[in-house]
Design an enzyme around this catalytic site. Sequence first.
Site, mmCIF file in Angstrom:
data_model
loop_
_atom_site.group_PDB
_atom_site.id
_atom_site.type_symbol
_atom_site.label_atom_id
_atom_site.label_comp_id
_atom_site.label_asym_id
_atom_site.label_seq_id
_atom_site.Cartn_x
_atom_site.Cartn_y
_atom_site.Cartn_z
ATOM 1 N N ARG A 1 -12.608 11.592 14.963
ATOM 2 C CA ARG A 1 -13.329 11.799 13.849
ATOM 3 C C ARG A 1 -14.710 10.841 14.269
ATOM 4 O O ARG A 1 -15.818 11.634 13.859
ATOM 5 C CB ARG A 1 -12.910 11.370 12.508
ATOM 6 C CG ARG A 1 -13.619 11.492 11.363
ATOM 7 C CD ARG A 1 -12.900 11.229 9.896
ATOM 8 N NE ARG A 1 -11.963 11.586 9.855
ATOM 9 C CZ ARG A 1 -10.911 11.189 9.324
ATOM 10 N NH1 ARG A 1 -10.847 9.826 9.119
ATOM 11 N NH2 ARG A 1 -9.672 11.705 9.063
ATOM 12 N N GLY B 1 5.777 8.764 -1.779
ATOM 13 C CA GLY B 1 5.159 9.647 -1.630
ATOM 14 C C GLY B 1 3.759 9.801 -0.946
ATOM 15 O O GLY B 1 2.857 10.875 -0.769
ATOM 16 N N GLY C 1 2.192 7.937 2.400
ATOM 17 C CA GLY C 1 2.283 7.210 3.657
ATOM 18 C C GLY C 1 0.882 7.050 4.479
ATOM 19 O O GLY C 1 0.077 6.277 4.152
ATOM 20 N N GLU D 1 1.014 0.135 9.979
ATOM 21 C CA GLU D 1 -0.595 -0.135 10.151
ATOM 22 C C GLU D 1 -1.249 1.119 10.165
ATOM 23 O O GLU D 1 -2.504 0.972 10.773
ATOM 24 C CB GLU D 1 -0.723 -1.218 10.874
ATOM 25 C CG GLU D 1 -0.013 -2.404 10.945
ATOM 26 C CD GLU D 1 -0.201 -3.563 9.434
ATOM 27 O OE1 GLU D 1 -0.372 -2.571 8.527
ATOM 28 O OE2 GLU D 1 -0.209 -4.621 9.623
ATOM 29 N N LEU E 1 0.855 -1.115 0.030
ATOM 30 C CA LEU E 1 0.114 -0.039 -0.126
ATOM 31 C C LEU E 1 0.836 1.324 0.161
ATOM 32 O O LEU E 1 0.633 2.090 -0.877
ATOM 33 C CB LEU E 1 -1.121 -0.144 1.265
ATOM 34 C CG LEU E 1 -1.747 1.259 1.367
ATOM 35 C CD1 LEU E 1 -2.738 1.245 0.168
ATOM 36 C CD2 LEU E 1 -2.501 1.299 2.633
ATOM 37 N N ASN F 1 -7.715 -3.041 9.391
ATOM 38 C CA ASN F 1 -8.277 -3.229 10.758
ATOM 39 C C ASN F 1 -7.982 -4.243 11.477
ATOM 40 O O ASN F 1 -7.798 -4.156 12.783
ATOM 41 C CB ASN F 1 -10.121 -3.177 10.455
ATOM 42 C CG ASN F 1 -10.645 -1.715 9.963
ATOM 43 O OD1 ASN F 1 -10.128 -0.586 10.385
ATOM 44 N ND2 ASN F 1 -11.636 -1.914 9.509
#
Length: 420
Positions: free
Chosen positions: A413, A167, A169, A401, A163, A277
């Site tokens: 959030r 440029g 992260g 992670e 993933l 997750n």
Amino acid sequence: MATVRPLGRIARVGSSICRNHRFFLNRSPQRRGIASCVDPAHGLTDEQREFQKVAFDFAANEMAPHMAEWDQKEFFPVETMQKAAQLGFGGIYVQPDVGGSGLSRLDTSVIFEALSTGCVSTTAYISIHNMCAWMIDTFGNTEQREKFCPELCSMEKFASYCLTEPGSGSDAASLLTTAQLKGDHYILNGSKAFISGGGDTDVYVVMCRTGGKGPKGISCLVVEKGTPGLNFGKKEKKMGWNSQPTRAVIFEDCAVPVTNRLGEEGQGFNIAMKGLNGGRINIASCSLGAAHASVQLARDHLLVRKQFGETLSNNQFLQFKLAEMATKLVASRLLVREAATALQENRPDAVSLCSMAKLFATDECFNICNQALQMHGGYGYLKDYAVQQFVRDIRVHQILEGTNEVMRMIISRNLLTESS
């Protein structure tokens, strides 16, 4: 393809565990048992205790004696991991019809915590491999599951999760690796950074851009080693996690069959986040194992090390510090296990709890290991003593992670959105 569940394997192995796991290297104090207040078996079912015993036993006999050597020689212990796979640890939460063990997220956490007492770095890679196998099992079609999962669960083949980019992260949705559809293949161009197992593994679960900007333009492809155009950077020199190689993964006009796409176009980011997750629970569980081992090491050192005419265990300041370490260990374990249960049950609070568990456990467990090193004084800084390796190996858990800063963003959030 059916599989024997772990308890069947346990019966065949006839494994018995010494609860005084070998956490020590060359210079070690006398080993003692686990104090009941920090016993990781508390609250588990009989079945969970059984495979926890096997995982602890495997960690003590197959991993801990080699932990320092693997670290110093930067050795990727393929044969040892394949032995772990024979116990069902190659696809712990993969479905049994494709070779997995079919266990729960809580079961998985228990196993990774136990294995990590023997070698954090190796267990962390096994956890990433498990995450990749689960992603293929969950989001792949029948052909993909049958093609990839059996060999991943047996660890005949190893997997890497791709993933992060140079440029992108924390801002993963801004990734730039492209996959252009040409006929029945995608042509990949771009690069991935900090890939665990990169260059040594066989299967790469890759997030790439098949559409426009943002998360909805991302898809997920499975790229097999040996595919023309798949290349690797130099092996990175790291502070810890040295028993697993880390390299950049580079795609240069790399042609991947459309049949290797997991899910539909545009589902890649959702697949990646769902994988993470569980990955956050897994990596927090690895931190628990390191902290558990470090509490044991610190306790045993205090009982034998003498200064000013008496053992350090008689120093009230150090007694209080040890009590704080034990309390934070148990609190971390309880939060991780609650989050694992929430994820298994697909509860609405699962994402936030996984973030909380990852944030709290990786922060506190690092502090526990670091305090254990401090208690060892100058000896703790020597590579003859395992505590320094636990400190080095779990430091990165606060970064990968999803950084712990991103975990705070996710949690806040959720709080602010639900209250508005």
